[in-house]
Design a protein around this motif. Sequence first.
Motif, mmCIF file in Angstrom:
data_model
loop_
_atom_site.group_PDB
_atom_site.id
_atom_site.type_symbol
_atom_site.label_atom_id
_atom_site.label_comp_id
_atom_site.label_asym_id
_atom_site.label_seq_id
_atom_site.Cartn_x
_atom_site.Cartn_y
_atom_site.Cartn_z
ATOM 1 N N SER A 155 0.830 -1.197 0.000
ATOM 2 C CA SER A 155 0.000 0.000 0.000
ATOM 3 C C SER A 155 0.865 1.248 0.000
ATOM 4 C CB SER A 155 -0.916 -0.003 1.226
ATOM 5 O OG SER A 155 -0.137 0.082 2.390
ATOM 6 N N ASP A 156 0.289 2.320 -0.511
ATOM 7 C CA ASP A 156 0.998 3.598 -0.579
ATOM 8 C C ASP A 156 1.193 4.135 0.834
ATOM 9 O OD1 ASP A 156 2.135 5.825 -1.851
ATOM 10 O OD2 ASP A 156 0.250 6.919 -1.661
ATOM 11 N N THR A 157 2.406 4.514 1.155
ATOM 12 C CA THR A 157 2.732 5.011 2.483
ATOM 13 C C THR A 157 3.259 6.428 2.384
ATOM 14 O OG1 THR A 157 3.376 2.783 3.117
ATOM 15 C CG2 THR A 157 4.102 4.557 4.554
ATOM 16 N N THR A 158 2.702 7.331 3.169
ATOM 17 C CA THR A 158 3.208 8.693 3.213
ATOM 18 C C THR A 158 3.993 8.846 4.502
ATOM 19 O OG1 THR A 158 1.294 9.484 1.994
ATOM 20 C CG2 THR A 158 2.592 11.128 3.160
ATOM 21 N N ARG A 159 5.219 9.290 4.387
ATOM 22 C CA ARG A 159 6.068 9.487 5.557
ATOM 23 C C ARG A 159 6.116 10.966 5.888
ATOM 24 N NH1 ARG A 159 7.634 4.294 7.493
ATOM 25 N NH2 ARG A 159 7.277 2.976 5.717
ATOM 26 N N SER A 160 6.356 11.280 7.151
ATOM 27 C CA SER A 160 6.332 12.672 7.587
ATOM 28 C C SER A 160 7.529 13.467 7.072
ATOM 29 C CB SER A 160 6.261 12.741 9.114
ATOM 30 O OG SER A 160 7.387 12.097 9.673
ATOM 31 N N ALA A 161 8.641 12.812 6.822
ATOM 32 C CA ALA A 161 9.840 13.525 6.384
ATOM 33 C C ALA A 161 9.747 13.858 4.896
ATOM 34 C CB ALA A 161 11.072 12.682 6.649
ATOM 35 N N ASP A 162 9.979 15.119 4.570
ATOM 36 C CA ASP A 162 10.002 15.545 3.182
ATOM 37 C C ASP A 162 11.314 15.093 2.547
ATOM 38 O OD1 ASP A 162 8.890 17.334 0.964
ATOM 39 O OD2 ASP A 162 10.907 18.126 1.257
ATOM 40 N N ALA A 176 17.548 22.614 1.756
ATOM 41 C CA ALA A 176 16.576 21.795 1.036
ATOM 42 C C ALA A 176 15.881 22.572 -0.079
ATOM 43 C CB ALA A 176 15.547 21.235 2.008
ATOM 44 N N SER A 177 15.691 23.866 0.114
ATOM 45 C CA SER A 177 15.005 24.671 -0.901
ATOM 46 C C SER A 177 15.833 24.818 -2.181
ATOM 47 C CB SER A 177 14.652 26.050 -0.346
ATOM 48 O OG SER A 177 15.828 26.787 -0.058
ATOM 49 N N GLU A 178 17.114 24.515 -2.111
ATOM 50 C CA GLU A 178 17.985 24.601 -3.281
ATOM 51 C C GLU A 178 17.911 23.354 -4.163
ATOM 52 O OE1 GLU A 178 21.994 25.421 -2.072
ATOM 53 O OE2 GLU A 178 21.393 27.089 -0.807
ATOM 54 N N LEU A 179 17.275 22.303 -3.691
ATOM 55 C CA LEU A 179 17.253 21.031 -4.412
ATOM 56 C C LEU A 179 16.055 20.933 -5.349
ATOM 57 C CD1 LEU A 179 18.272 18.635 -1.505
ATOM 58 C CD2 LEU A 179 19.695 19.396 -3.424
ATOM 59 N N ALA A 180 16.247 21.308 -6.586
ATOM 60 C CA ALA A 180 15.207 21.163 -7.608
ATOM 61 C C ALA A 180 15.146 19.696 -8.039
ATOM 62 C CB ALA A 180 15.525 22.050 -8.804
ATOM 63 N N LEU A 223 17.757 7.187 3.500
ATOM 64 C CA LEU A 223 16.463 6.927 2.869
ATOM 65 C C LEU A 223 15.871 5.617 3.362
ATOM 66 C CD1 LEU A 223 17.294 8.026 -0.788
ATOM 67 C CD2 LEU A 223 15.844 9.250 0.855
ATOM 68 N N GLU A 224 16.702 4.605 3.486
ATOM 69 C CA GLU A 224 16.209 3.314 3.975
ATOM 70 C C GLU A 224 15.693 3.431 5.400
ATOM 71 O OE1 GLU A 224 18.621 -0.008 1.391
ATOM 72 O OE2 GLU A 224 19.580 0.693 3.243
ATOM 73 N N GLU A 225 16.416 4.184 6.234
ATOM 74 C CA GLU A 225 15.992 4.345 7.629
ATOM 75 C C GLU A 225 14.737 5.200 7.757
ATOM 76 O OE1 GLU A 225 19.435 5.916 9.613
ATOM 77 O OE2 GLU A 225 20.414 3.956 9.702
ATOM 78 N N VAL A 226 14.711 6.326 7.070
ATOM 79 C CA VAL A 226 13.591 7.269 7.201
ATOM 80 C C VAL A 226 12.309 6.695 6.613
ATOM 81 C CG1 VAL A 226 12.711 9.516 6.441
ATOM 82 C CG2 VAL A 226 15.042 9.320 7.313
ATOM 83 N N TYR A 227 12.414 6.062 5.453
ATOM 84 C CA TYR A 227 11.219 5.598 4.753
ATOM 85 C C TYR A 227 10.931 4.114 4.924
ATOM 86 C CZ TYR A 227 11.352 10.234 2.739
ATOM 87 O OH TYR A 227 11.364 11.602 2.584
ATOM 88 N N GLY A 228 11.797 3.393 5.625
ATOM 89 C CA GLY A 228 11.540 1.982 5.909
ATOM 90 C C GLY A 228 11.540 1.101 4.679
ATOM 91 N N VAL A 229 12.451 1.367 3.751
ATOM 92 C CA VAL A 229 12.546 0.571 2.527
ATOM 93 C C VAL A 229 13.926 -0.072 2.451
ATOM 94 C CG1 VAL A 229 10.917 2.012 1.253
ATOM 95 C CG2 VAL A 229 13.355 2.542 1.158
ATOM 96 N N SER A 230 14.043 -1.064 1.575
ATOM 97 C CA SER A 230 15.332 -1.673 1.260
ATOM 98 C C SER A 230 15.595 -1.405 -0.212
ATOM 99 C CB SER A 230 15.304 -3.179 1.518
ATOM 100 O OG SER A 230 15.202 -3.433 2.895
ATOM 101 N N LEU A 231 16.573 -0.577 -0.479
ATOM 102 C CA LEU A 231 16.883 -0.211 -1.861
ATOM 103 C C LEU A 231 17.802 -1.263 -2.487
ATOM 104 C CD1 LEU A 231 17.465 3.587 -1.234
ATOM 105 C CD2 LEU A 231 15.444 2.505 -2.211
ATOM 106 N N THR A 232 17.545 -1.568 -3.729
ATOM 107 C CA THR A 232 18.356 -2.544 -4.453
ATOM 108 C C THR A 232 19.577 -1.859 -5.057
ATOM 109 O OG1 THR A 232 17.256 -2.167 -6.573
ATOM 110 C CG2 THR A 232 16.250 -3.812 -5.084
ATOM 111 N N GLN A 233 20.511 -2.661 -5.542
ATOM 112 C CA GLN A 233 21.673 -2.091 -6.226
ATOM 113 C C GLN A 233 21.231 -1.288 -7.444
ATOM 114 O OE1 GLN A 233 24.540 -5.160 -7.063
ATOM 115 N NE2 GLN A 233 25.012 -5.461 -4.907
#
Length: 82
Positions: A2-9, A22-26, A49-59
């Motif tokens: 399911s789609d998950t929205t996390r509090s961290a932008d 952060a405002s400089e990152l287009a 990103l893995e810690e904040v969003y609770g995902v496991s990123l692949t290579q």
Amino acid sequence: MSDTTRSADLRDVMGQVLGVDASELADDFGPNQVATWTSLKHLELVVSLEEVYGVSLTQQDVRAMRSVAAVREILAGHGVTA
């Protein structure tokens, strides 16, 4: 998954890791536009990103992280709205 929205932008997370406002990152910004986006910072970004969003990123995900927009798309592929 399911789609998950996390509090961290996403820009806030990336700005903190990369040491930039952060405002400089287009969306089209990547390692060529952000001098602090080094290979080491890239790995730190992956871990954050893995810690904040609770995902496991692949290579493949890690290699595809070439811009803010690409990171957002990768997270979306893992069911995260960032």
